[in-house]
Design a protein around this motif. Structure first.
Motif, PDB file in Angstrom:
ATOM      1  N   GLU A  47      10.313  13.259  71.749  1.00  0.00           N
ATOM      2  CA  GLU A  47       8.860  13.293  71.440  1.00  0.00           C
ATOM      3  C   GLU A  47       8.825  14.886  70.845  1.00  0.00           C
ATOM      4  O   GLU A  47       7.888  15.021  70.102  1.00  0.00           O
ATOM      5  N   GLN A  48       9.530  15.701  70.902  1.00  0.00           N
ATOM      6  CA  GLN A  48       9.591  17.044  70.678  1.00  0.00           C
ATOM      7  C   GLN A  48      10.111  17.201  69.337  1.00  0.00           C
ATOM      8  O   GLN A  48      11.314  17.179  69.113  1.00  0.00           O
ATOM      9  N   LYS A  49       9.325  17.324  68.380  1.00  0.00           N
ATOM     10  CA  LYS A  49       9.641  17.655  67.084  1.00  0.00           C
ATOM     11  C   LYS A  49      10.725  18.501  66.604  1.00  0.00           C
ATOM     12  O   LYS A  49      11.715  18.372  65.845  1.00  0.00           O
ATOM     13  N   GLU A  50      10.708  19.652  67.419  1.00  0.00           N
ATOM     14  CA  GLU A  50      11.585  20.871  67.092  1.00  0.00           C
ATOM     15  C   GLU A  50      13.073  20.290  67.542  1.00  0.00           C
ATOM     16  O   GLU A  50      14.149  20.864  66.980  1.00  0.00           O
ATOM     17  N   ASN A  51      13.271  19.372  68.486  1.00  0.00           N
ATOM     18  CA  ASN A  51      14.497  18.778  68.866  1.00  0.00           C
ATOM     19  C   ASN A  51      15.122  18.138  67.720  1.00  0.00           C
ATOM     20  O   ASN A  51      16.398  18.139  67.340  1.00  0.00           O
ATOM     21  N   LEU A  52      14.426  17.431  66.942  1.00  0.00           N
ATOM     22  CA  LEU A  52      14.823  16.695  65.840  1.00  0.00           C
ATOM     23  C   LEU A  52      15.560  17.565  64.774  1.00  0.00           C
ATOM     24  O   LEU A  52      16.586  16.971  63.963  1.00  0.00           O
ATOM     25  N   ASP A  53      15.258  18.756  64.550  1.00  0.00           N
ATOM     26  CA  ASP A  53      15.737  19.666  63.791  1.00  0.00           C
ATOM     27  C   ASP A  53      16.805  20.531  64.212  1.00  0.00           C
ATOM     28  O   ASP A  53      17.614  20.856  63.417  1.00  0.00           O
ATOM     29  N   LYS A  54      17.192  20.566  65.458  1.00  0.00           N
ATOM     30  CA  LYS A  54      17.945  21.378  65.871  1.00  0.00           C
ATOM     31  C   LYS A  54      19.113  20.844  66.646  1.00  0.00           C
ATOM     32  O   LYS A  54      20.258  21.321  66.762  1.00  0.00           O
TER      33      LYS A  54
END
Length: 82
Positions: A47-54
């Motif tokens: 659910e955390q969008k920043e995880n998707l990039d990192k």
């Protein structure tokens, strides 16, 4: 004139079918994605969008998925451009 329209519609229909198949395949891959880092065990929150990039995902030829958090990702991989 009508045969070219018929051919165009058939081509569009085939394209739509292929797109649906690819979308279904992508959804299945995302649902089978691990929920933790395979190196350190850190929890992956979708659910955390920043995880998707990192976070990084490695897909192997045999179909295995390997999920790695930002802290476990090697520096050589972090510096690569997408």
């Amino acid at each position: 004139m009508s045969s070219s329209r018929k051919m165009r519609r058939a081509k569009e229909k085939l394209l739509q079918k292929e797109l649906k198949k690819n979308l279904k395949r992508a959804e299945q891959a995302m649902s089978s994605l691990p929920s933790h880092c395979d190196e350190c065990g850190a929890h992956f929150d979708r659910e955390q969008k920043e995880n998707l990039d990192k976070w990084r995902v490695a897909v192997y030829d045999d179909g295995r998925l390997h999920l790695v958090c930002e802290s476990c990702t090697p520096e050589s991989v972090k510096n690569e451009t997408r």
